[in-house]
Design a protein around this motif. Structure first.
Motif, PDB file in Angstrom:
ATOM      1  N   ASN A 201     -24.258   9.957 -18.179  1.00 18.04           N
ATOM      2  CA  ASN A 201     -24.505  10.394 -17.007  1.00 18.04           C
ATOM      3  C   ASN A 201     -26.092   9.457 -16.671  1.00 18.04           C
ATOM      4  OD1 ASN A 201     -23.007  12.487 -16.560  1.00 18.04           O
ATOM      5  ND2 ASN A 201     -24.409  13.459 -18.133  1.00 18.04           N
ATOM      6  N   ARG A 225     -33.954  11.511 -12.425  1.00 22.18           N
ATOM      7  CA  ARG A 225     -34.364  12.646 -11.527  1.00 22.18           C
ATOM      8  C   ARG A 225     -34.250  13.960 -12.399  1.00 22.18           C
ATOM      9  NH1 ARG A 225     -28.690  13.104  -8.090  1.00 22.18           N
ATOM     10  NH2 ARG A 225     -27.327  13.568  -9.767  1.00 22.18           N
ATOM     11  N   LEU A 227     -33.092  17.783 -12.595  1.00 28.18           N
ATOM     12  CA  LEU A 227     -31.571  18.400 -12.261  1.00 28.18           C
ATOM     13  C   LEU A 227     -31.676  19.760 -12.296  1.00 28.18           C
ATOM     14  CD1 LEU A 227     -28.786  17.314 -11.204  1.00 28.18           C
ATOM     15  CD2 LEU A 227     -27.978  17.297 -13.788  1.00 28.18           C
ATOM     16  N   GLU A 230     -27.630  24.714 -10.265  1.00 28.89           N
ATOM     17  CA  GLU A 230     -27.223  24.986  -8.604  1.00 28.89           C
ATOM     18  C   GLU A 230     -26.278  25.885  -8.617  1.00 28.89           C
ATOM     19  OE1 GLU A 230     -28.151  20.958  -6.279  1.00 28.89           O
ATOM     20  OE2 GLU A 230     -26.423  20.920  -7.667  1.00 28.89           O
ATOM     21  N   ARG A 235     -24.065  22.790 -15.308  1.00 25.15           N
ATOM     22  CA  ARG A 235     -25.047  21.502 -15.206  1.00 25.15           C
ATOM     23  C   ARG A 235     -25.039  20.863 -16.586  1.00 25.15           C
ATOM     24  NH1 ARG A 235     -31.611  22.129 -15.609  1.00 25.15           N
ATOM     25  NH2 ARG A 235     -30.820  23.037 -17.700  1.00 25.15           N
ATOM     26  N   TYR A 238     -23.741  17.335 -16.935  1.00 24.72           N
ATOM     27  CA  TYR A 238     -24.152  16.014 -16.174  1.00 24.72           C
ATOM     28  C   TYR A 238     -25.584  15.667 -16.566  1.00 24.72           C
ATOM     29  CZ  TYR A 238     -20.269  17.909 -13.341  1.00 24.72           C
ATOM     30  OH  TYR A 238     -18.983  18.106 -12.899  1.00 24.72           O
ATOM     31  N   ARG A 562     -32.478  21.523  -0.025  1.00 28.31           N
ATOM     32  CA  ARG A 562     -32.540  20.478  -1.082  1.00 28.31           C
ATOM     33  C   ARG A 562     -31.174  19.852  -1.008  1.00 28.31           C
ATOM     34  NH1 ARG A 562     -35.320  19.003  -6.635  1.00 28.31           N
ATOM     35  NH2 ARG A 562     -33.756  17.543  -7.416  1.00 28.31           N
ATOM     36  N   ARG A 564     -27.597  18.596  -2.214  1.00 29.34           N
ATOM     37  CA  ARG A 564     -26.585  19.056  -3.487  1.00 29.34           C
ATOM     38  C   ARG A 564     -26.486  18.019  -4.371  1.00 29.34           C
ATOM     39  NH1 ARG A 564     -24.418  23.850  -5.591  1.00 29.34           N
ATOM     40  NH2 ARG A 564     -22.909  23.434  -7.153  1.00 29.34           N
ATOM     41  N   GLN A 565     -26.650  17.959  -5.734  1.00 24.26           N
ATOM     42  CA  GLN A 565     -26.631  17.032  -6.773  1.00 24.26           C
ATOM     43  C   GLN A 565     -25.393  17.186  -7.475  1.00 24.26           C
ATOM     44  OE1 GLN A 565     -30.337  15.861  -8.571  1.00 24.26           O
ATOM     45  NE2 GLN A 565     -31.353  17.459  -7.755  1.00 24.26           N
ATOM     46  N   LEU A 566     -24.740  18.218  -7.752  1.00 24.38           N
ATOM     47  CA  LEU A 566     -23.755  18.510  -8.454  1.00 24.38           C
ATOM     48  C   LEU A 566     -22.639  19.035  -7.828  1.00 24.38           C
ATOM     49  CD1 LEU A 566     -25.614  20.805 -11.333  1.00 24.38           C
ATOM     50  CD2 LEU A 566     -24.890  18.320 -11.444  1.00 24.38           C
ATOM     51  N   LEU A 633     -18.430  16.271  -5.070  1.00 18.63           N
ATOM     52  CA  LEU A 633     -19.530  16.393  -3.868  1.00 18.63           C
ATOM     53  C   LEU A 633     -19.013  16.085  -2.614  1.00 18.63           C
ATOM     54  CD1 LEU A 633     -22.480  14.758  -5.953  1.00 18.63           C
ATOM     55  CD2 LEU A 633     -22.633  16.830  -4.818  1.00 18.63           C
TER      56      LEU A 633
END
Length: 660
Positions: A201, A225, A227, A230, A235, A238, A562, A564-566, A633
């Protein structure tokens, strides 16, 4: 299966590798081939990248080193940790005004340094007398307060740790709340001891090099960043990290010897779980001859019977030590086993019953998956049985699961399949990679039926509700009816059924197909009851306001600000089909039935609701489904719309108007 326990059980001594390392410096030697940790007497404050401007705290620097050294006839591992954290706001102050440094089991912590640099540049050191040892939840820490922590200040600490030798390691450089500007990792070993390392990652790892008579692997990443957790995601997989393991012995004549491969693990695991002594064989034979005959003599029926019989008559106690819990004679005498013992019992019994099987070392989707490219045995701690004759699996160490359903987090990922092969009287196993499939979406349901009438005073909804669960949906609840006493079962039933209408006024509960073995034929687990819901109706003059949407219970909402990151990942694919029948009171008509119509549909997921009316009866059909396990995503916006559609339906209020 815990590889540490397996290695211990196999008496796999590290003496075999004791000759790996060449002479190493004394434990207190300062490395002269790396840049030493910078700890200036007058440190300067750091600037923080604009991209991290909203963070409450930012890690300016996170650097760690791990060195393997020969000591006497064995090895030890020396680790260093150095962090600088910039504080941005009150939340950051709260996060870092007290420090807890974890002490790993069997380790010695030394040379702790810590200080605060205030926003004005004043340095406040933590003196040794302020550092205390503490234990919380069974874990040991070094604890101390950081004085002077304020907005714009920085917290810095450094410490060293000596650990017993280990074969497999991992360092995570990303967490939920604090981004990191620079992360560095250094792995050091003697020339004859070659490690493999892999970054994940975004974490970049160099090939190993020999520098100053040491093998060196360097890893680094910039601008990591934060993390956060979510909804609908696992998680850990990742997170930015580096994994490493001992891969080669380069001592002796210089020809590298490959160590600790997946193939090696497969052979050792298979031998450990299937090898038996004559004494164990006699005890197993005596046990097996007393087994009742299964009602269903098909292959699947026999497997289902054997699993349920063992899990009903043998207590699985994960706290038992290897000596107490994995020896078959002891297991069959005490009727108690640990994970290793119960796996060994199943393996031997299946061999005795002539049921073909393969042992599977399975990935856990909720954690870090197995990686074919880096043989980290510490990740291979979950064991399943695969039955080629039926194509189904068994989860041997979990008393709350039954064939053909395993823990859903162990399905949907890769596993190592150990298939036996015989060469004369010698039996071993090949290790091959494969997928552990998860049950199809339409075999797992969380369905509901609700028949709604009005009380005589039109002030309460009288609901007869049914929760209907199959597949993984039922597997979560069936253990209630095997392992809880009757009064606790009643409490659990009320908690389950009250989700219909969110009312605690529940009576006349009935449960159907609650047995663990009902999973074999996927018989639906049905919980039904009469529910009084006074809060779902309001009298507004000549109108009645019926909160029909709340009948389906509280729904997850995903109205996040915010980005979405995942990617999204479901616990398991499934359907949720709900039928609501509303019997309108005499003289009333529903004015806004069209509010019940919704359609948010995509090929692999969707939420639809529609109504039909026959006389005074309004029937609402709701179909919600998630047909795949993972949603990338780029599909997340659609996924969010489906999730929110059920939350939107939950808010629907029917307006009933009395005719003049």
């Amino acid at each position: 299966m815990k590889p540490v326990a397996l290695l211990s059980a196999l008496t796999f001594a590290l003496a075999a590798t004791a000759s790996l390392a060449s002479a190493a410096p004394a434990p207190d030697t300062v490395f002269d081939y790396t840049t030493p940790v910078s700890w200036p007497a007058t440190p300067k404050l750091h600037s923080v990248p604009a991209a991290f401007g909203d963070a409450s705290a930012v890690t300016v620097l996170d650097e760690r080193s791990t060195e393997f050294r020969k000591e006497g006839d064995g090895f030890a591992v020396y680790e260093t940790f150095h962090k600088i954290i910039h504080i941005r706001d009150d939340k950051g102050i709260e996060m870092f005004n007290k420090m807890y440094l974890p002490v790993r089991e069997g380790s010695e912590v030394s040379n702790i340094k810590a200080r605060t640099v205030t926003a004005a540049g004043k340095v406040i050191d933590v003196t040794p007398d302020k550092i205390k040892s503490t234990t919380e939840d069974g874990n040991e820490y070094r604890q101390f307060a950081m004085d002077g922590v304020e907005k714009g200040s920085e917290v810095e600490y450094y410490y060293e740790q000596k650990r017993p030798f280990y074969l497999f390691g991992s360092e995570f450089f990303q967490n939920g709340q604090v981004p990191c500007v620079t992360a560095r990792f250094l792995l050091i070993s003697p020339p004859s001891m070659q490690f493999s390392a892999k970054g994940y990652n975004g974490f970049t790892v160099s090939p190993d090099s020999i520098i100053a008579d040491k093998r060196i692997i360097v890893g680094q990443e910039e601008n990591i960043r934060d993390l956060p957790e979510e909804k609908y995601s696992f998680r850990d997989q990742y997170l930015s990290r580096v994994d490493f393991k001992l891969s080669y012995n380069r001592s002796g004549d210089g020809v590298p010897v490959r160590l600790y491969t997946w193939r090696d693990l497969g052979k050792r695991a298979y031998a450990f779980y299937t090898t038996h002594t004559d004494k164990e064989d006699k005890a197993l034979q005596a046990f097996a001859l007393k087994l009742p005959e299964p009602t269903d003599t098909s292959l699947g029926g026999r497997i289902s019977f054997l699993e349920d019989y063992i899990k009903t008559h043998i207590d699985i106690d994960k706290k038992l030590t290897s000596a107490d819990g994995d020896q078959l004679v002891q297991v069959l005498t005490t009727k108690t086993a640990n994970d290793e013992g119960i796996i060994r019992l199943f393996a031997r019994l299946l061999l005795w019953e002539d049921v073909p099987f393969e042992i599977v070392l399975a990935s856990d989707r909720s954690g870090i998956p197995l990686d074919p490219d880096l043989e980290d045995w510490d990740r291979a701690e979950n064991v399943l049985f695969f039955f080629p004759g039926t194509g189904a699996y068994m989860d041997p160490t979990q008393d709350g699961t039954r064939y053909p359903y395993v823990r859903p987090n162990l399905a949907g990922g890769r596993g190592i399949f150990l298939k036996s092969i015989s060469l004369g009287s010698y039996t071993t196993a090949t290790a091959t990679w494969g997928m552990v499939p998860i049950a199809p979406w339409d075999s797992s349901s969380l369905d509901m039926e609700a028949d709604i009438r009005f009380s005589g005073g039109l002030d309460t909804l009288l609901v007869h509700g049914r929760q209907i669960m199959t597949g993984y949906g039922a597997a979560e609840y069936r253990p209630i009816y095997t392992f809880l006493p009757k009064d606790k079962q009643d409490d659990a039933n009320k908690d389950i059924i009250k989700s219909i209408g969110n009312s605690t006024d529940v009576n006349n509960i009935a449960v159907h197909n609650p047995h663990m073995t009902d999973a074999f034929h996927n018989a639906p687990l049905v919980i039904e009851a009469d529910i009084r819901c006074p809060d779902l109706i309001e009298n507004a003059g000549s109108r009645l306001l019926v909160k029909i949407g709340e009948i389906i219970g509280t729904q997850t909402e995903m109205y996040q600000e915010r980005p979405r990151q995942l990617p999204a990942e479901m616990p398991f694919p499934h359907k949720e089909y709900r039928t609501i029948t509303l019997h309108l009171p005499e003289g009333y008509t529903a004015k806004n039935l069209k509010d019940l119509n919704m359609d948010v549909s995509y090929p692999d997921m969707g939420f639809t609701s529609s109504y039909t009316q026959t006389g005074s009866d309004v029937t609402v059909a709701i179909h919600e489904s998630y047909r795949t396990l993972r949603y990338p995503l780029e599909a997340f916006d659609n996924f969010k719309k489906v999730i929110n559609a059920s939350a939107d339906f939950n808010k629907v209020v029917l307006v009933l108007e009395k005719a003049n």
